[in-house]
Design a protein around this motif. Structure first.
Motif, PDB file in Angstrom:
ATOM      1  N   ASN A   1       0.825  -1.213   0.000  1.00  0.00           N
ATOM      2  CA  ASN A   1       0.000   0.000   0.000  1.00  0.00           C
ATOM      3  C   ASN A   1       0.857   1.260   0.000  1.00  0.00           C
ATOM      4  N   ALA A   2       1.935   1.267   0.761  1.00  0.00           N
ATOM      5  CA  ALA A   2       2.826   2.434   0.801  1.00  0.00           C
ATOM      6  C   ALA A   2       3.451   2.672  -0.573  1.00  0.00           C
ATOM      7  N   GLN A   3       3.803   1.601  -1.270  1.00  0.00           N
ATOM      8  CA  GLN A   3       4.416   1.763  -2.588  1.00  0.00           C
ATOM      9  C   GLN A   3       3.400   2.115  -3.671  1.00  0.00           C
ATOM     10  N   ILE A   4       2.151   1.713  -3.490  1.00  0.00           N
ATOM     11  CA  ILE A   4       1.095   2.152  -4.414  1.00  0.00           C
ATOM     12  C   ILE A   4       0.963   3.667  -4.347  1.00  0.00           C
ATOM     13  N   VAL A   5       0.955   4.197  -3.143  1.00  0.00           N
ATOM     14  CA  VAL A   5       0.882   5.653  -2.949  1.00  0.00           C
ATOM     15  C   VAL A   5       2.095   6.329  -3.581  1.00  0.00           C
ATOM     16  N   ALA A   6       3.285   5.787  -3.328  1.00  0.00           N
ATOM     17  CA  ALA A   6       4.515   6.373  -3.876  1.00  0.00           C
ATOM     18  C   ALA A   6       4.510   6.318  -5.405  1.00  0.00           C
TER      19      ALA A   6
ATOM     20  N   ARG B   1       1.878   6.287  -7.404  1.00  0.00           N
ATOM     21  CA  ARG B   1       0.905   7.282  -7.909  1.00  0.00           C
ATOM     22  C   ARG B   1       1.515   8.687  -7.845  1.00  0.00           C
ATOM     23  N   LYS B   2       2.220   8.981  -6.750  1.00  0.00           N
ATOM     24  CA  LYS B   2       2.874  10.295  -6.626  1.00  0.00           C
ATOM     25  C   LYS B   2       3.949  10.476  -7.689  1.00  0.00           C
ATOM     26  N   ALA B   3       4.556   9.363  -8.125  1.00  0.00           N
ATOM     27  CA  ALA B   3       5.603   9.410  -9.152  1.00  0.00           C
ATOM     28  C   ALA B   3       5.020   9.467 -10.560  1.00  0.00           C
ATOM     29  N   GLY B   4       3.695   9.486 -10.669  1.00  0.00           N
ATOM     30  CA  GLY B   4       3.061   9.656 -11.966  1.00  0.00           C
ATOM     31  C   GLY B   4       2.393   8.428 -12.559  1.00  0.00           C
ATOM     32  N   ALA B   5       2.328   7.338 -11.819  1.00  0.00           N
ATOM     33  CA  ALA B   5       1.680   6.138 -12.344  1.00  0.00           C
ATOM     34  C   ALA B   5       0.193   6.378 -12.561  1.00  0.00           C
ATOM     35  N   GLN B   6      -0.282   5.974 -13.717  1.00  0.00           N
ATOM     36  CA  GLN B   6      -1.710   6.082 -14.036  1.00  0.00           C
ATOM     37  C   GLN B   6      -2.443   4.776 -13.739  1.00  0.00           C
ATOM     38  N   MET B   7      -1.700   3.709 -13.644  1.00  0.00           N
ATOM     39  CA  MET B   7      -2.250   2.385 -13.355  1.00  0.00           C
ATOM     40  C   MET B   7      -1.237   1.664 -12.473  1.00  0.00           C
ATOM     41  N   VAL B   8      -1.726   0.853 -11.523  1.00  0.00           N
ATOM     42  CA  VAL B   8      -0.825   0.102 -10.648  1.00  0.00           C
ATOM     43  C   VAL B   8      -1.187  -1.375 -10.711  1.00  0.00           C
ATOM     44  N   VAL B   9      -0.179  -2.184 -11.033  1.00  0.00           N
ATOM     45  CA  VAL B   9      -0.302  -3.640 -11.064  1.00  0.00           C
ATOM     46  C   VAL B   9       0.532  -4.184  -9.911  1.00  0.00           C
TER      47      VAL B   9
ATOM     48  N   LYS C   1      -5.149  -1.016  -1.374  1.00  0.00           N
ATOM     49  CA  LYS C   1      -5.902   0.189  -1.711  1.00  0.00           C
ATOM     50  C   LYS C   1      -5.221   0.902  -2.871  1.00  0.00           C
ATOM     51  N   GLY C   2      -5.940   1.059  -3.976  1.00  0.00           N
ATOM     52  CA  GLY C   2      -5.412   1.797  -5.116  1.00  0.00           C
ATOM     53  C   GLY C   2      -4.772   0.943  -6.192  1.00  0.00           C
ATOM     54  N   ALA C   3      -4.804  -0.383  -6.041  1.00  0.00           N
ATOM     55  CA  ALA C   3      -4.273  -1.259  -7.092  1.00  0.00           C
ATOM     56  C   ALA C   3      -5.350  -1.460  -8.153  1.00  0.00           C
ATOM     57  N   ASP C   4      -4.942  -1.445  -9.408  1.00  0.00           N
ATOM     58  CA  ASP C   4      -5.877  -1.679 -10.499  1.00  0.00           C
ATOM     59  C   ASP C   4      -5.979  -3.155 -10.861  1.00  0.00           C
ATOM     60  N   LEU C   5      -4.907  -3.885 -10.637  1.00  0.00           N
ATOM     61  CA  LEU C   5      -4.851  -5.294 -10.998  1.00  0.00           C
ATOM     62  C   LEU C   5      -3.872  -5.991 -10.069  1.00  0.00           C
ATOM     63  N   VAL C   6      -4.223  -7.201  -9.644  1.00  0.00           N
ATOM     64  CA  VAL C   6      -3.356  -7.975  -8.757  1.00  0.00           C
ATOM     65  C   VAL C   6      -3.145  -9.357  -9.372  1.00  0.00           C
ATOM     66  N   PHE C   7      -1.898  -9.750  -9.509  1.00  0.00           N
ATOM     67  CA  PHE C   7      -1.548 -11.096  -9.943  1.00  0.00           C
ATOM     68  C   PHE C   7      -0.948 -11.839  -8.761  1.00  0.00           C
ATOM     69  N   GLY C   8      -1.330 -13.091  -8.606  1.00  0.00           N
ATOM     70  CA  GLY C   8      -0.774 -13.917  -7.545  1.00  0.00           C
ATOM     71  C   GLY C   8      -0.023 -15.095  -8.122  1.00  0.00           C
ATOM     72  N   ALA C   9       0.739 -15.740  -7.256  1.00  0.00           N
ATOM     73  CA  ALA C   9       1.512 -16.921  -7.631  1.00  0.00           C
ATOM     74  C   ALA C   9       1.672 -17.790  -6.398  1.00  0.00           C
ATOM     75  N   HIS C  10       2.470 -18.814  -6.495  1.00  0.00           N
ATOM     76  CA  HIS C  10       2.891 -19.660  -5.380  1.00  0.00           C
ATOM     77  C   HIS C  10       1.994 -20.861  -5.140  1.00  0.00           C
ATOM     78  N   SER C  11       0.710 -20.785  -5.410  1.00  0.00           N
ATOM     79  CA  SER C  11      -0.163 -21.924  -5.118  1.00  0.00           C
ATOM     80  C   SER C  11      -0.220 -22.945  -6.249  1.00  0.00           C
ATOM     81  N   HIS C  12       0.189 -22.570  -7.449  1.00  0.00           N
ATOM     82  CA  HIS C  12       0.169 -23.456  -8.611  1.00  0.00           C
ATOM     83  C   HIS C  12      -1.245 -23.903  -8.979  1.00  0.00           C
ATOM     84  N   LEU C  13      -2.236 -23.112  -8.613  1.00  0.00           N
ATOM     85  CA  LEU C  13      -3.631 -23.374  -8.938  1.00  0.00           C
ATOM     86  C   LEU C  13      -4.146 -22.221  -9.778  1.00  0.00           C
ATOM     87  N   LYS C  14      -5.161 -22.457 -10.585  1.00  0.00           N
ATOM     88  CA  LYS C  14      -5.730 -21.410 -11.433  1.00  0.00           C
ATOM     89  C   LYS C  14      -7.018 -20.882 -10.824  1.00  0.00           C
ATOM     90  N   TRP C  15      -7.145 -19.568 -10.813  1.00  0.00           N
ATOM     91  CA  TRP C  15      -8.371 -18.916 -10.386  1.00  0.00           C
ATOM     92  C   TRP C  15      -8.295 -17.475 -10.892  1.00  0.00           C
TER      93      TRP C  15
END
Length: 155
Positions: free
Chosen positions: A93-98, A100-108, A135-149
């Motif tokens: 969350n802290a880096q999402i804010v940073a 956006r302040k640095a000019g990101a229009q979208m956050v993954v 808070k403020g992420a547009d898209l989240v990708f996960g890994a580690h479980s080796h399952l699809k969802w």
């Protein structure tokens, strides 16, 4: 990953299957960027940032990564050196804010966390819990479980 044309990745537990010296060699050889927000110590590893921004067709897309805190328990003892983890939700969350302040229009967000199970299309587990706290992420990708969802969490 260089040959695949990857732009950005995050660290996962398997990046720590070998020594930090080996990992640094891999980071140095990469033509893509590495991001991880929840490492409290970077004194050994160079070339990793808490977030990075990539311009795609005039859109500034930030990538924020987080590694699974279980890495400390599943990696070979000694392979983490002085790397320490922080709780992923607050760190990301802290880096999402940073970003956006640095000019990101979208956050993954790239999370090396998976889900435990999916029952009737509803997934549960660490990935779901962490994604719900972002808070403020547009898209989240996960890994580690080796399952699809795939699905929506919190809009």
């Amino acid at each position: 990953m260089n040959q695949m044309g990857v732009d950005v990745t995050t660290l996962g537990n398997h990046e720590h299957d070998r020594s930090l010296t080996h990992l640094q060699t891999m980071i140095d050889a990469a033509t893509f960027k590495w991001t991880v927000a929840n490492y409290r110590s970077f004194d050994v590893l160079k070339g990793i940032t808490p977030f990075t921004i990539v311009d795609r067709g005039g859109v500034k897309v930030a990538f924020v990564g987080a590694n699974n805190t279980e890495t400390a328990q599943v990696a070979t003892p000694g392979n983490l050196g002085s790397v320490a983890f922080s709780e992923p939700v607050a760190a990301v969350n802290a880096q999402i804010v940073a970003a956006r302040k640095a000019g990101a229009q979208m956050v993954v967000v790239l999370l090396h966390y998976g889900f435990a199970e999916s029952v009737a299309g509803k997934a549960t587990g660490p990935l779901i819990d962490i994604a719900a706290g972002l808070k403020g992420a547009d898209l989240v990708f996960g890994a580690h479980s080796h399952l699809k969802w795939a699905g929506r969490i919190g809009g």
